[in-house]
Design an enzyme around this catalytic site. Sequence first.
Site, PDB file in Angstrom:
ATOM      1  N   ASN A   9       1.045  -1.068   0.100  1.00  0.00           N
ATOM      2  CA  ASN A   9      -0.011  -0.439   0.066  1.00  0.00           C
ATOM      3  C   ASN A   9       1.121   1.034  -0.256  1.00  0.00           C
ATOM      4  OD1 ASN A   9      -1.331   2.124   0.156  1.00  0.00           O
ATOM      5  ND2 ASN A   9      -2.032   1.469   2.172  1.00  0.00           N
ATOM      6  N   TRP A  10       0.785   2.087  -1.411  1.00  0.00           N
ATOM      7  CA  TRP A  10       2.255   2.694  -1.354  1.00  0.00           C
ATOM      8  C   TRP A  10       1.303   4.600  -0.867  1.00  0.00           C
ATOM      9  CZ3 TRP A  10       4.288   2.659  -7.059  1.00  0.00           C
ATOM     10  CH2 TRP A  10       5.057   1.788  -7.032  1.00  0.00           C
ATOM     11  N   LYS A  11      -0.019   4.200   0.149  1.00  0.00           N
ATOM     12  CA  LYS A  11      -0.814   5.513  -0.057  1.00  0.00           C
ATOM     13  C   LYS A  11      -0.111   6.627  -0.693  1.00  0.00           C
ATOM     14  CE  LYS A  11      -0.176   2.773   4.584  1.00  0.00           C
ATOM     15  NZ  LYS A  11      -0.550   3.818   5.959  1.00  0.00           N
ATOM     16  N   HIS A  95      -9.458   0.900   4.513  1.00  0.00           N
ATOM     17  CA  HIS A  95      -8.340   1.135   5.357  1.00  0.00           C
ATOM     18  C   HIS A  95      -8.176   2.392   6.930  1.00  0.00           C
ATOM     19  CE1 HIS A  95      -4.324   2.487   6.084  1.00  0.00           C
ATOM     20  NE2 HIS A  95      -3.927   1.026   5.744  1.00  0.00           N
ATOM     21  N   GLU A  97      -7.659   4.630   7.275  1.00  0.00           N
ATOM     22  CA  GLU A  97      -6.968   6.005   7.261  1.00  0.00           C
ATOM     23  C   GLU A  97      -8.130   6.507   6.613  1.00  0.00           C
ATOM     24  OE1 GLU A  97      -3.190   5.798   5.673  1.00  0.00           O
ATOM     25  OE2 GLU A  97      -3.072   4.504   7.161  1.00  0.00           O
ATOM     26  N   GLU A 177      -5.372  -5.093  10.269  1.00  0.00           N
ATOM     27  CA  GLU A 177      -4.257  -3.443  10.417  1.00  0.00           C
ATOM     28  C   GLU A 177      -4.979  -3.145  12.282  1.00  0.00           C
ATOM     29  OE1 GLU A 177      -2.094  -2.375   6.824  1.00  0.00           O
ATOM     30  OE2 GLU A 177      -3.874  -1.391   6.652  1.00  0.00           O
ATOM     31  N   GLY A 183       2.299   2.240  11.638  1.00  0.00           N
ATOM     32  CA  GLY A 183       3.255   3.434  10.233  1.00  0.00           C
ATOM     33  C   GLY A 183       4.185   3.685  12.159  1.00  0.00           C
ATOM     34  N   SER A 223       3.397  -2.055  10.277  1.00  0.00           N
ATOM     35  CA  SER A 223       4.604  -2.103  10.433  1.00  0.00           C
ATOM     36  C   SER A 223       5.720  -2.980  10.184  1.00  0.00           C
ATOM     37  CB  SER A 223       5.174  -1.897  11.806  1.00  0.00           C
ATOM     38  OG  SER A 223       4.541  -0.370  12.503  1.00  0.00           O
ATOM     39  N   GLY A 244       2.810  -0.948   4.527  1.00  0.00           N
ATOM     40  CA  GLY A 244       2.719   0.339   3.955  1.00  0.00           C
ATOM     41  C   GLY A 244       4.561   0.625   3.998  1.00  0.00           C
ATOM     42  N   GLY A 245       4.787   1.345   4.696  1.00  0.00           N
ATOM     43  CA  GLY A 245       6.233   1.749   4.725  1.00  0.00           C
ATOM     44  C   GLY A 245       7.544   1.136   4.089  1.00  0.00           C
TER      45      GLY A 245
END
Length: 265
Positions: A9-11, A95, A97, A177, A183, A223, A244-245
């Site tokens: 997930n590149w966001k 998600h 977010e 999640e 994150g 994470s 993600g990251g």
Amino acid sequence: MRRPFVAGNWKMNLDLPAARDLAAGLVAGVPSDCAADVAICPPSIYLFPMAKAVDGSPVRLGSQNCWHEASGAFTGELSPDMVKETGCTYVILGHSERRNTIGPTDDSGRIWGESNQMIAAKARAVIDRGLTAIVCVGELLEQRDANQTEAVLSEQLSGSLATLSAADCDRLVIAYEPVWAIGTGRVATPEQAQAAHAHIRSRLAAQFDPARADEIRIQYGGSVKPGNAAELMACPDVDGALVGGASLKADDFLKIIEAAAASAA
Ligand code: PGA
């Protein structure tokens, strides 16, 4: 046997040259006989160029979101057909977010307030168009601390999947999640992840049927890094990761994919 599935997930990250470099690194690094399914979910404006970049490789494409209506006056939104036209296989839905679960102490305004009902409408629309929905669920830290994790997950699942039936299960992936792990560098322990995943699978069995629930892949997200991926994916109900990251660096993401593929052995 569930095939492990790792999605990045590149966001809202990377510019187009960096996205092209990352995709090229993944195309070069993911073997054609990879034992795990792999997808990248770039910002939607990059879906067409990324489709070209991964064409002919095992890397599939996912959208980070979409709207449930087929067309109309929905400024800024994308329909499931538009998403599909880019070459997407997957759509991430719900998600944290995008849900209303950022937490009371967060005043950054990053709240879209997506409800379970809205996510259920999107899941129906996405699956109807032949796409696979990755439906995200997860509790806040204060909910975990108050022993509400299972209740929160149950409510999110029954609400977000209310429009689906057992026949839809082969186009459904769940991502667990925990919001406190996203994150933050604070990852769930394998025990915490396994307990949540087992609970999710039992809810899926109750809502659909046990045999179908057994086939649904449940990704862990929050994470995930090269250093913790293997132990998480060794858990019997953890079937891959939503990353993600660490999905923004080809080397890190490839190591996570390798861990997922190894967990299939
Ligand atoms: P993270 O994000 O890996 O950076 O924690 C995961 C996600 O939000 O899907």
